[in-house]
Design a protein around this motif. Structure first.
Motif, short mmCIF file in Angstrom:
data_model
loop_
_atom_site.label_atom_id
_atom_site.label_comp_id
_atom_site.label_asym_id
_atom_site.label_seq_id
_atom_site.Cartn_x
_atom_site.Cartn_y
_atom_site.Cartn_z
N MET A 1 0.88 -1.25 0.05
CA MET A 1 0.06 0.11 -0.05
C MET A 1 0.92 1.18 -0.06
SD MET A 1 -2.84 1.04 2.58
CE MET A 1 -3.90 -0.34 2.28
N ARG A 2 0.35 2.26 -0.85
CA ARG A 2 1.47 3.37 -0.97
C ARG A 2 0.91 4.36 -0.05
NH1 ARG A 2 0.68 3.96 -6.23
NH2 ARG A 2 -0.89 5.66 -6.08
N GLU A 3 2.02 5.06 0.58
CA GLU A 3 2.04 6.15 1.69
C GLU A 3 2.51 7.50 0.85
OE1 GLU A 3 0.68 5.97 4.72
OE2 GLU A 3 0.63 3.70 4.81
N THR A 4 1.67 8.36 1.11
CA THR A 4 2.00 9.60 0.38
C THR A 4 1.88 10.88 1.74
OG1 THR A 4 0.69 8.95 -1.67
CG2 THR A 4 1.43 11.33 -1.27
N ASP A 5 2.96 11.68 1.72
CA ASP A 5 3.00 12.92 2.71
C ASP A 5 2.13 13.70 2.10
OD1 ASP A 5 3.74 14.67 4.69
OD2 ASP A 5 5.77 14.32 4.15
N THR A 6 1.02 14.19 2.91
CA THR A 6 0.32 15.44 2.44
C THR A 6 0.73 16.49 3.46
OG1 THR A 6 -1.29 14.80 4.38
CG2 THR A 6 -1.57 13.73 2.27
N GLY A 7 1.76 16.51 4.29
CA GLY A 7 2.10 17.72 4.69
C GLY A 7 1.57 17.87 6.22
N THR A 8 0.36 17.32 6.48
CA THR A 8 -0.30 17.27 7.79
C THR A 8 -0.53 15.82 8.10
OG1 THR A 8 -2.56 17.18 6.65
CG2 THR A 8 -1.51 19.48 6.93
N GLY A 9 0.08 15.02 7.57
CA GLY A 9 -0.18 13.38 7.99
C GLY A 9 0.30 12.77 6.69
N THR A 10 -0.28 11.56 6.79
CA THR A 10 -0.03 10.74 5.55
C THR A 10 -1.68 10.32 4.95
OG1 THR A 10 -0.13 8.54 6.92
CG2 THR A 10 2.03 9.81 6.42
N ALA A 11 -1.47 10.24 3.87
CA ALA A 11 -2.70 9.53 2.97
C ALA A 11 -2.33 8.41 2.07
CB ALA A 11 -3.27 10.71 1.99
N ARG A 12 -3.37 7.48 2.07
CA ARG A 12 -2.68 6.23 1.62
C ARG A 12 -3.91 6.16 0.49
NH1 ARG A 12 -6.06 2.25 3.36
NH2 ARG A 12 -6.83 2.26 5.47
N ASP A 13 -3.48 5.34 -0.54
CA ASP A 13 -4.81 4.90 -1.64
C ASP A 13 -5.72 3.92 -0.87
OD1 ASP A 13 -3.30 6.50 -3.36
OD2 ASP A 13 -2.71 4.71 -4.36
N ARG A 14 -7.17 4.11 -1.20
CA ARG A 14 -7.86 3.14 -0.72
C ARG A 14 -7.69 1.52 -1.60
NH1 ARG A 14 -13.67 2.66 -2.75
NH2 ARG A 14 -12.94 4.41 -4.19
N LYS A 15 -7.64 0.63 -0.87
CA LYS A 15 -7.40 -0.72 -1.34
C LYS A 15 -8.80 -1.59 -1.70
CE LYS A 15 -3.72 -3.14 -0.65
NZ LYS A 15 -2.80 -4.02 0.02
N VAL A 16 -9.07 -1.78 -2.71
CA VAL A 16 -10.57 -2.49 -2.87
C VAL A 16 -10.11 -3.90 -3.58
CG1 VAL A 16 -12.49 -2.53 -4.15
CG2 VAL A 16 -11.58 -0.39 -3.42
N LEU A 17 -10.74 -4.84 -2.99
CA LEU A 17 -10.39 -6.20 -3.61
C LEU A 17 -11.73 -6.87 -4.17
CD1 LEU A 17 -8.26 -8.43 -3.48
CD2 LEU A 17 -9.12 -9.45 -1.57
N VAL A 18 -11.69 -7.20 -5.27
CA VAL A 18 -13.02 -7.69 -6.11
C VAL A 18 -12.66 -9.18 -6.18
CG1 VAL A 18 -14.42 -7.74 -8.13
CG2 VAL A 18 -13.27 -5.37 -7.13
N ILE A 19 -13.80 -9.89 -5.53
CA ILE A 19 -13.48 -11.42 -5.56
C ILE A 19 -14.45 -11.89 -6.40
CG2 ILE A 19 -13.33 -13.53 -4.20
CD1 ILE A 19 -12.93 -11.95 -1.66
N GLY A 20 -13.83 -12.39 -7.63
CA GLY A 20 -14.83 -13.14 -8.77
C GLY A 20 -14.59 -12.36 -10.12
N GLY A 21 -13.95 -13.06 -11.16
CA GLY A 21 -13.90 -12.25 -12.64
C GLY A 21 -14.68 -12.58 -13.45
N GLY A 22 -16.05 -12.72 -13.28
CA GLY A 22 -17.13 -12.67 -14.19
C GLY A 22 -17.15 -11.31 -14.68
N ILE A 23 -18.33 -11.37 -15.67
CA ILE A 23 -18.78 -9.96 -15.87
C ILE A 23 -19.02 -8.94 -14.76
CG2 ILE A 23 -20.98 -10.35 -16.49
CD1 ILE A 23 -18.67 -8.24 -18.45
N ALA A 24 -19.74 -9.42 -13.71
CA ALA A 24 -20.05 -8.66 -12.49
C ALA A 24 -18.66 -7.94 -11.82
CB ALA A 24 -20.99 -9.19 -11.54
N GLY A 25 -18.05 -8.95 -11.63
CA GLY A 25 -16.76 -8.50 -10.79
C GLY A 25 -15.86 -7.71 -11.60
N LEU A 26 -15.51 -7.72 -12.83
CA LEU A 26 -15.03 -7.09 -13.96
C LEU A 26 -15.30 -5.60 -14.03
CD1 LEU A 26 -14.10 -9.46 -16.60
CD2 LEU A 26 -12.50 -8.58 -14.99
N ALA A 27 -16.93 -5.63 -14.16
CA ALA A 27 -17.59 -4.34 -14.23
C ALA A 27 -17.62 -3.58 -12.81
CB ALA A 27 -19.19 -4.79 -14.48
N ALA A 28 -17.59 -4.29 -11.75
CA ALA A 28 -17.31 -3.45 -10.36
C ALA A 28 -15.85 -2.91 -10.55
CB ALA A 28 -17.56 -4.72 -9.35
N ALA A 29 -14.94 -3.62 -10.89
CA ALA A 29 -13.67 -3.05 -10.91
C ALA A 29 -13.44 -1.79 -11.68
CB ALA A 29 -12.52 -4.25 -11.28
#
Length: 519
Positions: A1-29
């Motif tokens: 997970m990437r950490e970024t210095d914002t000057g007032t603390g740290t902000a990180r990317d939201r990590k989303v895990l999609v379980i399932g690679g059918g058309i629904a999972g791919l569309a969600a991603a």
């Protein structure tokens, strides 16, 4: 997970895990990545258990011809599927059917598919003239004189229609139409879930035929231009790969051969992580603010993934297994979702030996005792197949539906022989195919019995107590491709706090009066 210095603390990317690679999972991603802007930066990982992506969307070949070995068309009157295809670069390959003229093989005769009905339910007796007996037509004419039939919170389509219009309407038209969409039993399928427009109108009118006419009048007043259905040159089965490429281009990661086996929240992992405690009055009493749980997923291959949010885009049995610790109540509800199995038998005939009628194919009422449930003349229906393969005629037939899966025990060669016999009896086609391919979809289509809508609501209520966890796919909001994509979009939007897509989906369900994945 990437950490970024914002000057007032740290902000990180939201990590989303999609379980399932059918058309629904791919569309969600794809949707999650599309919605990541500015401060809402996101990392997306898709896990698919099988070696390939796409679920029941599967492109293949037979005798050198490109064909679909799974779902072959998508409803074009909804924006989700056609819109996604355009977004991922398939706009110039979208094609409507070359012909939409279908037939009904009933009582050993091919009849033109009747018009003037809603999923087989007529507004007048004349709509089914030529398909029903005189007695059946008379029963429809007398329906307006019957006292109203109580519907309640839900009712089976077949039971309600038979009570109002007679079993012949169900057996000869409603059953084959619903069977084409759900591979299901019309006498068991929920009207509220499968045909919501008809369910709502039937509650407003004392007569079922009047309810159908009300739908037809509203549809005529809001007639949308363009085709009802759409295909893709090269097959609908090419859509998942295009969506996957778009996900990767946006920075997403897609892993195949990774089957998620356990899901827990780090430091906890069960429904005790709810946002609040529900008192007797039913409202949540807010506890002091707690950090959102970070989810931990372990795969059967021994890899561990962590995420702030998880989208489960799996068939109900697999979702139930994965949720057994995180949400035992949702898991229990999901275990109650039944599935139907089916097989597609695709055959290629030499054009010089093919004797097929005009049109896109035919449906088969189960009451006549035939093995195949439907046949599609793919070379007629899709212009690109005929143009690419002028020396071949491609035909798809389907076998199996809920409660009638005994024929699926046959081996592939036997299934091909049975399909050939039924096709020959219906059309006069006697020549042997130059190639045939059987695709089996074990537990391929979820069933929507009476009470399904309430079951889905309970599942989502249980999961709402777990921040950052949601579900989508054919088990919830409809079995067609647009329904799966709409379900995925609603799930993805909920992760960033936007419930508007879900509310719109509730107000305007995708379930079509025209058909779905089995079309």
């Amino acid at each position: 997970m990437r950490e970024t210095d914002t000057g007032t603390g740290t902000a990180r990317d939201r990590k989303v895990l999609v379980i399932g690679g059918g058309i629904a999972g791919l569309a969600a991603a794809h949707r999650v990545l599309d919605g990541s802007e500015g401060d809402d930066r996101v990392e997306v990982t898709v896990l698919e258990a099988s070696p390939r992506l796409g679920g029941k969307l599967l492109a293949g070949e037979i005798a050198g011809a490109r064909v679909d070995l799974g779902a072959e068309s998508m409803l074009a009157r909804r924006p989700e599927a056609v819109g996604l295809a355009r977004e991922v670069g398939l706009a110039d390959r979208l094609q409507p059917p070359s012909t939409a003229t279908a037939s009904l093989w009933s009582r050993s005769t091919l009849h033109p598919m009747p018009k003037g009905h809603v999923m087989g339910v007529p507004g007048t007796a004349d709509a089914l003239a030529g398909v029903l007996s005189d007695e059946g037509l008379l029963r429809i004419e007398q329906e307006a004189d019957l006292p109203p039939t109580e519907i309640g919170d839900d009712v089976a389509v077949g039971e309600y229609v038979a009570a109002r219009l007679g079993r012949e309407v169900v057996d000869r038209l409603v059953e084959p139409l619903l069977g084409g969409v759900y591979a299901g039993d019309a006498y068991r399928i929920s009207m509220r879930s499968a045909v919501p427009q008809l369910f709502e109108e039937a509650r407003r009118h004392p007569s079922l035929t009047a309810a159908v006419r009300a739908i037809q009048a509203r549809t005529a007043g809001n007639q949308q231009p363009g085709p009802v259905f759409m295909g893709i040159e090269g097959g609908i089965g090419t859509l998942p790969a295009a969506v996957a490429d778009a996900v990767r281009a946006k920075g997403g990661t897609i892993l195949t051969g990774e089957r998620a086996s356990t899901l827990r929240a780090r430091g906890g992992g069960d429904q005790r992580l709810s946002r609040g405690t529900r008192p007797a009055g039913g409202r949540f009493a807010q506890r002091p603010a707690e950090p959102e749980p970070v989810w931990r997923v372990v795969t059967e291959q021994g890899r561990t993934f962590t995420a702030d949010q998880v989208v489960i885009a799996l068939p109900a049995p697999a979702a139930a297994s994965l949720l057994r610790t995180a949400s035992p109540m949702a898991s229990q509800e999901l275990r109650g979702v039944d599935y139907a199995s089916m097989a597609l038998i695709t055959m290629a005939f030499r054009t010089s030996e093919a004797h097929l009628p005009e049109g896109s194919g035919f449906l088969v009422p189960p009451v006549d005792g035939h093995t195949i449930k439907a046949a599609t003349f793919a070379s007629h229906k899709w212009g690109w197949i005929g143009a690419d393969n002028p020396d071949l005629r491609i035909v798809r037939t389907s076998v199996g539906r809920y409660g009638d899966e005994k024929d699926l025990a046959r081996d592939d060669a036997d299934l091909v022989d049975v399909a050939r016999r039924d096709l020959g009896a219906a059309t006069g086609q006697t020549a042997a195919p130059v190639a045939a391919h059987v695709t089996r979809w074990q537990d391929g289509l979820p069933q929507y019995p009476v009470g399904h809508t309430a079951r889905v609501a309970r599942i989502r209520e249980h999961l709402a107590q777990l921040p950052g966890l949601t579900v989508c796919g054919a088990a919830y909001d409809g079995v067609g491709i647009p329904a799966c994509i709409a379900s995925a979009y609603a799930a993805a939007d909920e992760l960033r706090g936007d419930s508007g897509t879900r509310e719109e989906l509730k107000a305007n369900p995708v379930q079509s009066l025209h058909g779905g994945a089995g079309e």
